[in-house]
Design an enzyme around this catalytic site. Structure first.
Site, PDB file in Angstrom:
ATOM      1  N   ARG A  27       0.821  -1.209   0.000  1.00  0.00           N
ATOM      2  CA  ARG A  27       0.000   0.000   0.000  1.00  0.00           C
ATOM      3  C   ARG A  27       0.861   1.268   0.000  1.00  0.00           C
ATOM      4  NH1 ARG A  27      -5.275  -1.917   1.609  1.00  0.00           N
ATOM      5  NH2 ARG A  27      -6.025   0.172   1.251  1.00  0.00           N
ATOM      6  N   ARG A  31      -2.643   6.984   1.307  1.00  0.00           N
ATOM      7  CA  ARG A  31      -3.051   8.140   2.110  1.00  0.00           C
ATOM      8  C   ARG A  31      -1.987   8.774   2.993  1.00  0.00           C
ATOM      9  NH1 ARG A  31      -8.351   5.899   4.833  1.00  0.00           N
ATOM     10  NH2 ARG A  31      -7.041   4.044   4.779  1.00  0.00           N
ATOM     11  N   ARG A  40      -6.839  12.994  -4.146  1.00  0.00           N
ATOM     12  CA  ARG A  40      -8.014  12.412  -3.506  1.00  0.00           C
ATOM     13  C   ARG A  40      -9.119  13.466  -3.297  1.00  0.00           C
ATOM     14  NH1 ARG A  40      -9.353  10.943   2.028  1.00  0.00           N
ATOM     15  NH2 ARG A  40     -10.114   8.800   2.190  1.00  0.00           N
ATOM     16  N   ASP A  76      -7.345  -1.444  -6.992  1.00  0.00           N
ATOM     17  CA  ASP A  76      -7.823  -2.075  -5.772  1.00  0.00           C
ATOM     18  C   ASP A  76      -8.250  -3.499  -6.087  1.00  0.00           C
ATOM     19  OD1 ASP A  76      -8.459  -1.317  -2.845  1.00  0.00           O
ATOM     20  OD2 ASP A  76     -10.148  -2.545  -3.481  1.00  0.00           O
ATOM     21  N   TYR A 153     -15.565  -9.940   0.768  1.00  0.00           N
ATOM     22  CA  TYR A 153     -16.257  -8.678   0.484  1.00  0.00           C
ATOM     23  C   TYR A 153     -17.552  -8.909  -0.291  1.00  0.00           C
ATOM     24  CZ  TYR A 153     -12.121  -6.300   2.203  1.00  0.00           C
ATOM     25  OH  TYR A 153     -11.105  -5.847   3.001  1.00  0.00           O
TER      26      TYR A 153
END
Ligand code: 1CP
Length: 343
Positions: A27, A31, A40, A76, A153
């Site tokens: 990752r 962020r 973003r 993703d 998910y």
């Protein structure tokens, strides 16, 4: 073999000895980087994934800013259920939400094994652009989620600490669960093959929730599908399998033919080596939360990790994704310590 200026990662995956381990961070595009946060503010999550210029810019950020030895495609794992026909939303502060998850046999009519060239072409376009912009600086890692983690998910409909509804689905409707796992597997194989065709130098399969299953369940619900994926890809590129928490199955994961196995920080290097055997590269396993320590502590702990692996068939990485609240200079300290290391 390759025209890369920095091919440390590929050399180690191919079994060669190098002067120091390659380093990247799971990752790594995300962020904790102010440059990512700026994009973003302007674009939605899937807009960032689906616009090759944006995906390319974000993929390159950690190469330029942190100096890692490999790029990983910005995308993703949930673009796969999306391509299979399920709606996926990314809700700020809440994470991924699938408003109409799979619960019954009737729900299966809403999904299919898609033609990846129709549904995921934007990913392959992004890869081609990234390869061009990287211009051989470092290799590019493609990726997908493991079928079990994707099922989590698709059935639970959102993130969870236990994924109890996904597990209940497997235990109460096993036939349906295996049908779904096979559909995800078939999609993932086509998807990863197309990533390689577009230019990915290696691929990683993320089984982030593999550790929620005991050893026998892991074999039946997760590993038998990962095995199919590795078998389909391994003659084209080296495959890395990261099944977080599934230390009990390192030996069977090594037997799939994967060149690399990701490990988290809960297993010490010598035990991981003992379980996995000598014919596979180990990737990890710095506790991501330790990047919140003062920089001198980070440097000391990273050296201790590198000593524990002894620069033998090791890719330096975190044991899971970098946390959003890690200061950039702490991430850089992690990477620099590996780059300065001599064994
Ligand atoms: O900007 C934002 O708020 C979105 C946060 C975000 C980002 C930056 C998400 C939503 N996905 C990503 C990118 C991403 N996801 C990458 C990019 C490449 C890189 O590593 O730099 C990768 C490889 C992933 C893979 C991914 N997505 C995994 C497997 C790895 C892991 O961390 O376990 C998983 C489980 C996901 C699902 C997902 N997508 C996003 C979030 C916040 C999550 C996790 C949700 C949860 O905890 O259940």
């Amino acid at each position: 073999m390759s025209t890369l200026q920095n091919d440390l990662l590929l050399k180690v995956l191919n079994g060669e000895q190098t002067s120091r381990p390659p380093v990247w961070m799971m990752r790594q595009a995300g962020r904790y980087l102010p440059e990512y946060m700026k994009l973003r503010e302007k674009y939605g999550f899937f807009e960032r994934c689906q616009t090759p210029e944006l995906a390319c810019e974000i993929t390159l950020q950690p190469i330029d800013i942190v100096g890692v030895d490999a790029a990983i495609l910005f995308s993703d794992i949930l673009v796969v259920p999306q391509a299979m026909g399920l709606e996926v939303q990314l809700i700020e502060s809440k994470g991924p939400v699938l408003p109409d998850p799979i619960k019954t046999a009737a729900d299966m009519n809403r999904i299919r094994v898609p033609d990846v060239n129709e549904t995921l072409q934007y990913v392959f376009d992004a890869i081609q652009l990234i390869k061009k912009e990287l211009n051989g600086r470092v290799p590019l890692i493609g990726f997908a989620g493991a079928p079990w983690t994707i099922l989590c998910y698709m059935v639970q409909g959102k993130g969870s600490k236990t994924f109890d509804e996904a597990k209940a689905f497997c235990y109460t409707q096993p036939e349906l669960a295996h049908q779904l796992l096979q559909m995800i597997t078939d999609t993932t194989i086509a998807y990863l093959k197309a990533q390689v065709k577009a230019g990915a130098d290696t691929v990683q399969v993320f089984d982030s929730w593999g550790g929620l299953l005991g050893k026998d369940d892991f074999e039946h619900i997760s590993l038998q599908y990962i095995r199919q994926i590795v078998a389909a890809l391994k003659d084209e590129v080296p495959v890395i399998v990261f099944a977080k928490g599934a230390w009990h199955s390192l030996e069977s994961m090594a037997a799939t033919g994967a060149k690399g196995l990701g490990i988290d920080w809960c297993i010490p290097a010598h035990l991981a080596r003992q379980f996995a055997g000598d014919n596979v590269v180990l990737q990890g396993n710095f506790d991501p939360a330790k990047l919140l320590s003062p920089i001198p502590v980070i440097k000391k702990e990273v050296k201790a990790m590198l000593d524990a692996f002894g620069n033998k068939a090791h890719i330096a990485n975190l044991g899971h994704g970098i946390l959003p609240n890690v200061p950039v200079d702490h991430a850089k300290a992690f990477v620099d310590t590996v780059k300065e290391y001599t064994s």
